[in-house]
Design a protein around this motif. Structure first.
Motif: not given
Length: 222
Positions: A4-8
């Motif tokens: 998970r990172l930002g919207n990902a």
């Protein structure tokens, strides 16, 4: 595993246990290491998001109703949102060729490979990574055998820790654990792996359910 990172929200592998549970994770993308059922059979009813895999893997999953298929090549990085993935071929199975992924965001990278006997381009795969997430099939007993001039099976944790030592990887976590670990006392096995790690200069542990890590640059792994 979920990155998970930002919207990902990138799911790496989607085994049979996830067949009716993808919505619980709600991934924005799925990345597959190889076509064995415990890594890909969760796609048997399709997926709502793009799914990334090699040509060899898609050939074995052609019957699955996945509409958004992304074909990837060895050693050609691709991006999902702000996260970069690079597939490195590994020895594991002749019938279901496998890869491990070097995952990078900014200056932070980790390497994920749940099943392997060896990494073909180990230095390029592991150089500079902050974390190695590897195959927890066995602690010291090798499950590697040779067939048709290739290695197949599972390298023990002890051997993978030696790779980490040689490539300067300071931290390792082992997942996708085999019966030797699952059926043993978790505290005893954990202590054994930590001791092996200490002998190789690596902070090593066995992953437990619910483990979540946050690396620099805000990248979360669970």
């Amino acid at each position: 595993m979920l990155v998970r990172l930002g919207n990902a929200r990138v799911m790496i592998d989607c085994g049979a246990d996830w067949l009716d549970h993808q919505k619980r994770v709600n991934p924005t993308a799925i990345v597959i290491t190889h076509a064995h059922a415990d890594h890909a059979a969760g796609l048997a009813k399709g997926a709502a998001c793009p799914v990334h895999a090699t040509e060899e893997t898609w050939a074995l999953l052609q019957r699955y109703p996945v509409p958004h298929r992304k074909h990837i090549c060895h050693r050609e990085p691709f991006s999902i949102d702000t996260v970069s993935f690079e597939a490195f071929p590994v020895e594991h199975s002749l019938l279901a060729p496998a890869v491990g992924y070097r995952v990078t965001s900014g200056r932070v990278a980790f390497f994920y490979v749940p099943d392997l006997a060896s990494i073909r381009e180990r230095h390029e795969a592991l150089s500079g990574v902050a974390l190695y997430i590897g195959d927890g099939a066995t602690v010291v007993r090798s499950m590697v055998r040779r067939r048709d001039h290739s290695e197949i099976g599972h390298a023990p944790i002890a051997k993978q820790l030696r790779w980490c030592q040689e490539e300067g990887v300071a931290r390792a976590i082992f997942t996708h654990c085999g019966s030797e670990i699952v059926r043993s006392d978790a505290r005893v096995v954990g202590a054994r792996v930590r001791k092996l790690g200490h002998e190789h200069g690596v902070d090593a542990r066995v992953a437990d359910d619910g483990l979540t890590l946050t690396l620099d640059h805000g990248i979360a792994i669970s």
